[in-house]
Design an enzyme around this catalytic site. Structure first.
Site, PDB file in Angstrom:
ATOM      1  N   GLN A 193      -4.887  -1.465   9.708  1.00 47.80           N
ATOM      2  CA  GLN A 193      -4.562  -2.538   9.208  1.00 47.80           C
ATOM      3  C   GLN A 193      -4.696  -3.952  10.044  1.00 47.80           C
ATOM      4  O   GLN A 193      -4.709  -3.991  11.260  1.00 47.80           O
ATOM      5  CB  GLN A 193      -3.042  -3.010   8.881  1.00 47.80           C
ATOM      6  CG  GLN A 193      -2.576  -4.235   7.991  1.00 47.80           C
ATOM      7  CD  GLN A 193      -3.156  -4.038   6.508  1.00 47.80           C
ATOM      8  OE1 GLN A 193      -3.102  -3.075   5.997  1.00 47.80           O
ATOM      9  NE2 GLN A 193      -3.558  -5.267   6.236  1.00 47.80           N
ATOM     10  N   ASP A 234     -11.124   3.052   3.796  1.00 47.86           N
ATOM     11  CA  ASP A 234     -11.365   1.656   3.320  1.00 47.86           C
ATOM     12  C   ASP A 234     -12.943   1.278   3.109  1.00 47.86           C
ATOM     13  O   ASP A 234     -13.210   0.472   2.533  1.00 47.86           O
ATOM     14  CB  ASP A 234     -11.178   0.653   4.774  1.00 47.86           C
ATOM     15  CG  ASP A 234      -9.771   0.112   4.563  1.00 47.86           C
ATOM     16  OD1 ASP A 234      -9.086  -0.012   3.417  1.00 47.86           O
ATOM     17  OD2 ASP A 234      -8.990  -0.215   5.726  1.00 47.86           O
ATOM     18  N   LYS A 294       0.758  -1.282  -0.005  1.00 48.84           N
ATOM     19  CA  LYS A 294       0.056  -0.083   0.153  1.00 48.84           C
ATOM     20  C   LYS A 294       0.830   1.113  -0.008  1.00 48.84           C
ATOM     21  O   LYS A 294       0.517   2.302  -0.727  1.00 48.84           O
ATOM     22  CB  LYS A 294      -0.880   0.021   1.273  1.00 48.84           C
ATOM     23  CG  LYS A 294      -2.058  -1.183   1.004  1.00 48.84           C
ATOM     24  CD  LYS A 294      -2.923  -0.933   2.406  1.00 48.84           C
ATOM     25  CE  LYS A 294      -3.609  -2.580   2.470  1.00 48.84           C
ATOM     26  NZ  LYS A 294      -4.500  -2.702   3.575  1.00 48.84           N
TER      27      LYS A 294
END
Lengths: 281, 281
Positions: free
Chosen positions: A95, A118, A51
């Site tokens: 995460q 997200d 990422k």
């Protein structure tokens, strides 16, 4: 005949376009994505690295905030609140998985919905259902972009989704319903699964079960999207018995190189969309 | 054989139970629902009267706040904000449709989600998707209660929904997915509609089209839920060609007297759930 949908290629194309858009931001600060990690999970390390690399390539400032495995919940919440208030931060992601002492829902719900890169917060998902969002959970977002890239018709299409998770199956179903598809969502309790799948125009497997999708599940006109991320005999693979199925469908996504790269690309797109909203662009 | 699912009867039973629960509130104030109406739509008048009567019967304070047809948006927003801040108000609903000068979304989004008795706000719907809510849009809530009352199996059941509105089809699909059903959502673009419906264990029609559901859509083991609210030749009816279909399915809801009374009962239940959360009961 090449019937492989090359997600890696299209993700690169999207990333290049995003890079150009970000380069055109002259007078303002650049978009910024904060990634929160707790502990040192090996798989997480790898995902985060991917990422951050992707951020770097397109010109988004990606920053990792890493905490000790034993951090207490109150402290982590406090840190997220600081990021919520930080005007230079556009997107915040946590995460997963988190260590056991931390309540995943409480932690992720702490993220300000206006920084929810997200797309997992209740308000984002509600707006996704209402067809009133430009932020989407990244994997469904990537799948729809792939289908639209290949000009695969969605209106009235008979689409079967295997899997009903909060981050893939359910939001994807709502998004495809909003695109006027006829959508069936299957789960582990579904009876006659292969029979239901076999007549689909588009089959999307997010079951997490290697070699689940055999030739009994497909037809010659089908587009087959493989969201699986499994390991079989030490090898990374999807849900599809790829070698036996790939010549028996119209289009198919490989694993790796299909949905995966699209997911990261869509996380970047979400971050950019949040940035634009924040900056009124 | 009586295969009619009597929604009126079950709604009365639920209302009686709710009345008893509310009577048991001794030391605190009673739950209160505010209904906002703009103008004087005849159908709205009737619906509101039914809702206020239902409140009255179970011991919820139902109150109508009626505004002139030509009220400006800012003024209505101000009035809703006052209700948001009023500690004696547990639920707020806006009776739709609204006159053209008012943006429906802006108005309904003004309602504090913690007072969203209709369950239409993005955050409520997101939590519904995430299986993390005890507030639901009232019609889907009522349908699931009816199915559970009749002990109709949902786990692994093949359920087809016709219609994909924000207040019925989509939330209902998410709720049934969370109940482990295999759910198909159809719309006006769906190909071979009758064929898809014909094999369903449960068919739920929210199409808004009188006599759409003929014997070609059903099977002998099917439970048929009719959410339609149509007028045909001056008569109120559902989506089902009732007289021709009723003996060809296992269970069927009538219109009127099926889903309708359940919807009002579930609005009351939502109001009570909001009250309980507010009072930490």
């Amino acid at each position: 005949m090449n019937n492989i949908i090359d997600g890696k290629l299209y993700a690169q194309e999207l990333n290049t376009n995003l890079k150009i858009s970000i380069e055109q931001i002259k007078t303002k600060r650049k978009p910024k994505l904060m990634i929160i990690q707790v502990g040192d999970n090996l798989a997480s390390n790898k995902y985060i690295k991917n990422k951050l690399n992707a951020c770097n390539k397109v010109g988004i400032i990606g920053e990792l905030l890493k905490f000790e495995e034993n951090i207490i919940e109150e402290k982590l919440i406090e840190e997220i609140r600081k990021l919520n208030e930080n005007k230079n931060v556009d997107g915040i992601i946590v995460q997963l998985p988190l260590p056991n002492q931390l309540n995943e829902k409480i932690i992720t719900d702490t993220i300000d919905p206006s920084k929810d890169a997200d797309g997992f917060s209740p308000i984002t998902l509600g707006n996704v259902m209402l067809n009133n969002s430009n932020i989407f959970p990244a994997t469904p977002f990537g799948i729809i972009k792939l289908l639209e890239w290949k000009k695969i018709n969605l209106i009235g299409a008979n689409i079967v989704i295997i899997g009903r998770s909060n981050i893939v199956g359910k939001p994807l179903a709502n998004m495809l319903i909003n695109k006027s598809a006829t959508v069936t969502v299957c789960n582990t309790k579904t009876k006659k699964l292969s029979e239901i799948c076999k007549t689909a125009d588009i089959l999307i497997s997010a079951a997490g079960s290697a070699k689940l999708i055999t030739e009994d599940f497909v037809n010659r006109d089908m587009t087959l999207i493989d969201v699986g991320a499994n390991f079989l005999d030490g090898k990374y693979c999807g849900d599809v018995d790829f070698d036996n199925v790939k010549d028996k469908v119209k289009f198919i996504t490989p694993v790796p190189g299909g949905v995966g790269p699209m997911t990261i690309s869509c996380l970047l797109q979400n971050t950019f969309n949040l940035y634009n909203k924040k900056e009124n662009l």
